[in-house]
Design a protein around this motif. Structure first.
Motif, PDB file in Angstrom:
ATOM      1  N   UNK A 126       0.821  -1.217   0.000  1.00  0.00           N
ATOM      2  CA  UNK A 126       0.000   0.000   0.000  1.00  0.00           C
ATOM      3  C   UNK A 126       0.852   1.264   0.000  1.00  0.00           C
ATOM      4  N   UNK A 165       2.160   1.910  -3.327  1.00  0.00           N
ATOM      5  CA  UNK A 165       1.202   2.391  -4.336  1.00  0.00           C
ATOM      6  C   UNK A 165       0.534   3.710  -3.938  1.00  0.00           C
ATOM      7  N   UNK A 166       0.808   4.195  -2.738  1.00  0.00           N
ATOM      8  CA  UNK A 166       0.409   5.567  -2.413  1.00  0.00           C
ATOM      9  C   UNK A 166      -0.901   5.726  -1.682  1.00  0.00           C
ATOM     10  N   UNK A 167      -1.281   4.717  -0.920  1.00  0.00           N
ATOM     11  CA  UNK A 167      -2.530   4.818  -0.189  1.00  0.00           C
ATOM     12  C   UNK A 167      -2.386   5.779   0.985  1.00  0.00           C
ATOM     13  N   UNK A 176      -0.936   8.528  -6.289  1.00  0.00           N
ATOM     14  CA  UNK A 176      -1.118   7.124  -6.713  1.00  0.00           C
ATOM     15  C   UNK A 176      -1.203   6.980  -8.234  1.00  0.00           C
ATOM     16  N   UNK A 218       2.016  -1.397 -10.401  1.00  0.00           N
ATOM     17  CA  UNK A 218       0.667  -1.974 -10.314  1.00  0.00           C
ATOM     18  C   UNK A 218       0.589  -2.837  -9.075  1.00  0.00           C
ATOM     19  N   UNK A 219      -0.516  -2.684  -8.335  1.00  0.00           N
ATOM     20  CA  UNK A 219      -0.761  -3.546  -7.179  1.00  0.00           C
ATOM     21  C   UNK A 219      -2.023  -4.354  -7.421  1.00  0.00           C
ATOM     22  N   UNK A 263      -9.204   5.365  -3.999  1.00  0.00           N
ATOM     23  CA  UNK A 263      -7.812   4.917  -4.079  1.00  0.00           C
ATOM     24  C   UNK A 263      -7.649   3.805  -5.110  1.00  0.00           C
ATOM     25  N   UNK A 282      -7.535   5.385  -8.460  1.00  0.00           N
ATOM     26  CA  UNK A 282      -6.287   6.133  -8.659  1.00  0.00           C
ATOM     27  C   UNK A 282      -5.109   5.190  -8.824  1.00  0.00           C
ATOM     28  N   UNK A 283      -5.139   4.076  -8.093  1.00  0.00           N
ATOM     29  CA  UNK A 283      -4.024   3.132  -8.195  1.00  0.00           C
ATOM     30  C   UNK A 283      -3.962   2.504  -9.583  1.00  0.00           C
ATOM     31  N   UNK A 284      -5.076   2.633 -10.335  1.00  0.00           N
ATOM     32  CA  UNK A 284      -5.077   2.134 -11.715  1.00  0.00           C
ATOM     33  C   UNK A 284      -4.721   3.243 -12.704  1.00  0.00           C
ATOM     34  N   UNK A 285      -4.380   4.412 -12.161  1.00  0.00           N
ATOM     35  CA  UNK A 285      -3.909   5.478 -13.035  1.00  0.00           C
ATOM     36  C   UNK A 285      -4.945   6.544 -13.346  1.00  0.00           C
TER      37      UNK A 285
END
Ligand SMILES: Nc1ncnc2c1ncn2[C@@H]1O[C@H](COP(=O)(O)OP(=O)(O)OP(=O)(O)O)[C@@H](O)[C@H]1O
Ligand SMILES: [Mg+2]
Lengths: 251, 422
Positions: free
Chosen positions: A47, A50-52, A74, A83-84, B373, B376-379
């Protein structure tokens, strides 16, 4: 590819230190695995990378292809190639899976200065990749992860990964909740993406996934640190003897 | 009943600022009695329970608070016959020929000038019925002073939708529309744009047995408009009415719907989606009376509020003693994008029949941070991710629009406005 140095992380709202000096380097083209007891900080690491929100980095650094990522948003990290695959994929009612995938793919292309995919092109690619993962048309139409079984959610994560073609893939317990056949599908999905320019960090509790996705390096994480690093044989040792011996040895 | 008129000076000032339009005998009579109705109750005041959450002075004050021009909205026109009104005045040149098979379309000014007209039996009639149990003096005031409007008699299945497109250079207007649907008739009416900087719009709709009325309204995206609207409707046996409003910004908006289900097996939907930013105040006030057996009513309202915007919902379902097998549903939800925004809801059920199924629910929530989130985590950039979640929240209300292509047009337009508004 991924370089983590002396990473210390605490919870933002609580005085609780979770990562206590993680050092880890994943070379380009390699597959690393992380194993470790429940609560040792594996998901937290994924996390934070990935920037949570909710974590505070108190010391150390992390970079992706030489670029410091800890100050990035993120979405910037994603565009940079991170990618997470979530341990617990999130349900998003009201947002269609297809819309979600297309928005994500095009957002990343845009961020990288590439042209957006047309609806037709996108559809062709997504259908082919979904088919390989045995994700049917219905699952593509439904809202993101809503009403998906545990295994379907995990396959959906791999579909996203296949569509986004990231450089650094972190898989957090993607094997949990998968039946034997689904595990093979997922492993094939991952193996199909393996190439010289792409790295993987596979978090797992079980040797079984590693039978399919052969790691180059295995790390053991305990109490917020990488306590041991070895070859694939380290995973077998955990499988056979648990963590007691390893933890006693490094204590 | 005859309580003393509150704030007589407010009423006197308001009346002095208005002019009774010219008209034939029937119209003059209807306007005169409507003015008497207003004088009997006085104008709404802040102390009125019914105006607890929305300041009525936006409309009761003699002068409008704002008088600038407003941007035009012209997105629902495809396939429809369009009538344009500029500051409440008919623009014949811009408008289409209002010939629609299955419907006859006239202007209120023409109908009111006639000595005899069917409009006599509808003008102010449903409005007057809607004055009890709650007085709606602003609607009576409209009946007394509105000079313009569209008068529609639907005799069969109207071949095309009719669209009323409002444009404004500022100022204010009162408009009064009449829609009479004969047995089995069917009409889609679209309304779009800001009628004026300050407007007071009344629509009376008589839906005969087996008839269907579809109404889709687009209010937005002007920031400064003050819009007050009332829909008064009466439904006959096996008839249906669906009214949906998408509202984007606007300084002050109050949309009232007052519906009587008087024939068995009738169905009504009143729904809306509203997106408001900053000095935005949007009030949906609905009063549905079930007075027949086996009728269904749905109220579905969703609001997205940010930067200190305020949303209001007052929804009432009244089930009369003989209205057995009533199915009444009401939901009002808000998504608050920050702590400064607020949603005030007052859902009410008043039930005198014993065999009914009524439910209501009201919620206020924040954006789902986990979902944000994940996106966002997917861009997906934060703003786009938030828009996706906002649209997803509103989708459940937008689904109430029956016509899928209309729903799509509105959703696309909404996405564009949201992106611009960030
Ligand atoms: N937001 C939070 N609030 C409170 N505690 C937290 C939070 N996030 C993580 N923790 C704690 O931090 C520790 C590490 O959690 P983490 O989820 O990273 O473990 P893990 O190694 O992934 O475990 P598992 O193998 O069970 O998935 C745990 O003790 C957990 O309870
Ligand atoms: Mg975990």
């Amino acid at each position: 590819m991924l370089e983590i140095k002396n990473l210390h992380v605490k919870l933002e709202d609580e005085d609780k230190q979770i990562l206590k000096g993680v050092n880890l380097t994943v070379e380009t083209g390699k597959v690393h695995a992380i194993m470790g007891p429940n609560g040792s900080g594996k998901s937290t690491l994924s996390y934070v990378l990935s920037g949570r929100d909710g974590y505070e980095v108190t010391d150390g650094e992390a970079s992706l292809q030489g670029e410091d990522i800890l100050d990035m948003e993120p979405e910037e990290r994603a565009a940079a190639g991170l990618f997470l695959a979530f341990q617990y994929p999130v349900e998003i009612p009201g947002v269609g899976n297809m819309t979600f995938l297309r928005t994500a793919v095009n957002a990343q292309r845009k961020a990288r200065g590439e042209e957006e995919l047309s609806a037709g092109e996108f559809l062709k690619v997504v259908r082919a990749k979904a088919k390989e993962l045995e994700i049917d048309a219905d699952m593509l139409k439904r809202p993101v992860n809503v009403g998906f079984s545990g295994g379907e959610k995990k396959r959906n994560e791999i579909l996203q990964m296949a569509m986004l073609e990231p450089k650094m893939c972190i898989l957090d317990e993607t094997d949990s909740g998968l039946d034997v056949d689904a595990m093979k599908l997922v492993a094939e999905g991952v193996n199909a993406l393996r190439d010289a320019g792409r790295s993987f960090l596979v978090i797992t509790h079980y040797q079984r996934l590693l039978d399919h996705i052969k790691p180059d390096v295995v790390h053991i994480m305990a109490d917020g640190k990488i306590v041991k690093t070895g070859g694939p044989e380290l995973a077998l040792e955990v499988e056979n003897n648990g963590y007691a011996d390893i933890l006693a040895e490094v204590a | 009943m005859a309580a003393a008129v509150k704030h007589p000076e407010v009423l006197a000032a308001k009346l002095a600022s208005m002019t009774v339009p010219e008209g034939g005998a029937w119209a003059s009579e209807a306007r005169k009695t409507a003015q008497a109705r207003t004088e009997a109750t006085g104008l709404p005041a802040r102390s009125d329970e019914y105006w607890k959450y929305t300041r009525p002075d936006a409309w009761t004050a003699p002068e409008a608070g704002f008088s600038g021009a407003l941007p035009a909205s012209d997105v629902l026109g495809e396939g429809a016959v369009t009538l344009y009104f500029v500051d409440g005045v008919f623009d014949a040149e811009a408008s289409d020929d209002p010939a629609i098979a299955g419907a006859s379309v006239e202007l209120l000014s023409a109908a009111a000038a006639a000595d005899l007209h069917w409009a006599k039996d509808l003008y102010g009639v449903l409005e007057q019925r809607g004055q009890s149990p709650v007085a709606r003096p602003m609607a009576a005031l409209n009946t007394a002073f509105a000079a313009q409007g569209v008068v529609i008699h639907v005799t069969g299945k109207a071949e095309k939708p009719l669209r009323i497109c409002y444009r404004s250079t500022g100022g204010e207007c009162a408009m009064h529309h009449l829609i009479k649907l004969d047995k089995g008739a069917d009409l889609t009416l679209l309304e779009e744009g800001a009628p004026a900087a300050r407007s007071n719009i009344v629509m009376e709709v008589e839906v005969a047995d087996g008839a269907a009325f579809h109404h889709v309204r687009l209010q937005g995206p002007e920031d400064a408009r003050q819009t007050l609207s009332h829909i008064f409707a009466r439904l006959g046996t096996e008839s249906e009415l669906r009214s949906f409003t998408l509202s984007v910004n606007g300084a002050m908006t109050r949309n009232e719907a007052v519906v009587e289900l008087t024939g068995d097996d009738a169905k009504i939907l009143v729904g809306g989606a509203a997106v408001g930013d900053g000095a935005f105040h949007h009030d949906d006030t609905v009063f549905i009376t079930h007075d027949a057996v086996n009728c269904e009513s749905r109220q579905v309202f969703k609001k997205v509020l940010r930067n200190g915007a305020t949303g209001v919902f007052q929804g009432k379902i009244l089930v009369k003693p003989d209205a057995q097998k009533t199915d009444g549903y009401q939901i009002s939800q808000s998504l608050l994008l920050d702590d400064d925004s607020q949603f005030l809801a007052k859902p009410e059920l008043e039930i005198y029949a014993d065999d009914v199924a009524c439910s209501h629910g009201s919620t206020s929530g924040a954006i789902d941070e986990e979902a944000l989130f994940y996106l966002r985590s997917r861009g997906v950039p934060e703003g786009d991710a938030q828009d996706l979640l906002v649209l997803a929240f509103l989708a459940e209300a937008m689904e109430e629009i029956e016509d899928e292509s209309l729903a799509e047009t509105l959703t696309e337009q909404l996405a564009v406005w949201m992106k611009k508004g960030r």
